[in-house]
Design an enzyme around this catalytic site. Structure first.
Site, mmCIF file in Angstrom:
data_model
loop_
_atom_site.group_PDB
_atom_site.id
_atom_site.type_symbol
_atom_site.label_atom_id
_atom_site.label_comp_id
_atom_site.label_asym_id
_atom_site.label_seq_id
_atom_site.Cartn_x
_atom_site.Cartn_y
_atom_site.Cartn_z
ATOM 1 N N HIS A 28 47.676 49.742 48.320
ATOM 2 C CA HIS A 28 47.013 49.349 47.076
ATOM 3 C C HIS A 28 47.915 48.358 46.357
ATOM 4 O O HIS A 28 49.067 48.669 46.040
ATOM 5 C CB HIS A 28 46.734 50.551 46.177
ATOM 6 C CG HIS A 28 45.976 50.182 44.940
ATOM 7 N ND1 HIS A 28 44.591 50.236 44.860
ATOM 8 C CD2 HIS A 28 46.403 49.749 43.729
ATOM 9 C CE1 HIS A 28 44.209 49.849 43.666
ATOM 10 N NE2 HIS A 28 45.295 49.552 42.954
ATOM 11 N N CYS A 29 47.392 47.176 46.088
ATOM 12 C CA CYS A 29 48.186 46.118 45.465
ATOM 13 C C CYS A 29 47.865 46.040 43.976
ATOM 14 O O CYS A 29 46.739 45.678 43.610
ATOM 15 C CB CYS A 29 47.899 44.768 46.144
ATOM 16 S SG CYS A 29 48.861 43.403 45.465
#
Length: 354
Positions: free
Chosen positions: A181-182
């Site tokens: 997850h960025c």
């Protein structure tokens, strides 16, 4: 007076209703009862069955910490996106307002053409891939009943998980071929936007390196000018000159720092792509390698089709011209496969005839 059965039943109902009413008044607030039930569930999960191990205990004990981190990351996602847009826009404004006039007045026509063409191409690639990476859904497994093969059941969604699928606590859903997850995208990196994420990192690194190298002499001149100004009594530069010098210093320091940090991240992801694995699969494959090594066996990644084919599958290259149209130019083509099933034999062969 004799009591009939119906009267006795009515009396018992009234007493029970009154007790329930009093008990309801003394109940704790809903959020306290939910928190108490949640903590009770965590404690019970430590001794739920014989399959409990150190990983289960660690996840249960640190579940409140994980939940807090996920909540904060989810809330700060828009802040990180705005920060990326603001910092990138500031560099673009400095390039147009400060650097471009200097280039047009000092450089030869061939160098002017090179800087203008390369700079605008790099900027378009950065903007396109960042927008696509942030707005494209990474993909999620279907929620309705189907015949798609799966390898496990998600303990959060209580739904079947296909191969390479993992649950994201921030997005609160399972992601196909999840990498991570960025927060800078406020989105998960998965099957349908992994290429956009890597291309954004690659072209942003190239852009930062380009600004850092091409603006090195301007940075040295601006830095020396400000140092000379602070050491002398009379200011030799106007306010406009000082702002130009500070803008050049700001641009060079920011692009150099981002270029080094993002460049290291890009190299790491390039290594993973060459091996045919994601960031999560890197840890899983490492554990499997160690586990099988103790038994005298060798673990082989089933999704590794060779370095060249891994890159072809990742970029969607099916013929030689696609290296230009799909890699060096903006392209919104879909990745190979649907992310639910992985047909190994159809991609084992070389996608580009030699």
């Amino acid at each position: 007076m004799r009591w009939c059965p119906s009267s006795i039943l009515h009396l018992l109902r009234c007493v029970r209703l009154r007790l329930c009413t009093r008990r309801g008044k003394n109940r704790l607030p809903l959020w306290i009862r939910e928190l108490s039930a949640y903590m009770k569930l965590l404690v019970q999960s430590l001794y739920f069955n014989s399959l409990t191990d150190s990983d289960v205990i660690f996840d249960s004990v640190f579940e409140p910490v994980f939940w807090t981190v996920d909540y904060v990351t989810r809330w700060f996602g828009l802040v990180f996106v705005c920060l990326v847009v603001i910092l990138t826009s500031s560099i673009v404004v400095i390039a147009y307002v400060v650097l471009l006039p200097l280039v047009l007045n000092t450089y030869s026509p061939p160098w002017i053409a090179w800087h203008v063409c390369y700079g605008h191409w790099n900027l378009i690639m950065i903007a396109f891939h960042y927008y696509k990476a942030a707005k494209t859904s990474p993909g999620a497994p279907p929620t309705e009943k189907n015949d798609i093969p799966f390898v496990a059941v998600c303990k959060k969604c209580i739904m079947p998980k296909p191969a390479r699928t993992h649950h994201c606590g921030i997005c609160n859903t399972c992601i196909l071929k999840m990498d991570h997850h960025c927060p800078w995208l406020n989105n998960c990196v998965g099957h349908f936007n992994h290429r956009y994420f890597f291309s954004f990192c690659l072209f942003m690194t190239l852009g930062c390196v380009y600004c850092s190298i091409s603006g090195r002499n301007l940075f040295l001149d601006a830095y020396n000018a400000l140092e000379t100004h602070y050491q002398t009594a009379a200011p030799p530069y106007t306010f406009k000159d000082k702002m130009i010098h500070k803008s050049i210093i700001y641009m060079w320091v920011l692009t150099s720092t981002v270029g080094v940090a993002l460049g290291a991240l890009t190299v790491w992801h390039a290594v993973l792509i060459s091996r045919g694995e994601t960031s999560i699969e890197r840890h899983i494959n490492s554990k499997e390698t160690q586990r099988l090594a103790k038994r005298g066996r060798v673990y082989k990644n089933p999704f590794n089709y060779g370095r060249l084919n891994n890159w072809k599958i990742f970029f969607g290259v099916e013929k030689t011209s696609h290296w230009v149209t799909r890699v060096l130019l903006p392209s919104g083509h879909a990745p190979h496969g649907d992310g639910l099933t992985w047909d190994i034999f159809s991609v084992k062969k070389d996608l580009i005839p030699v």
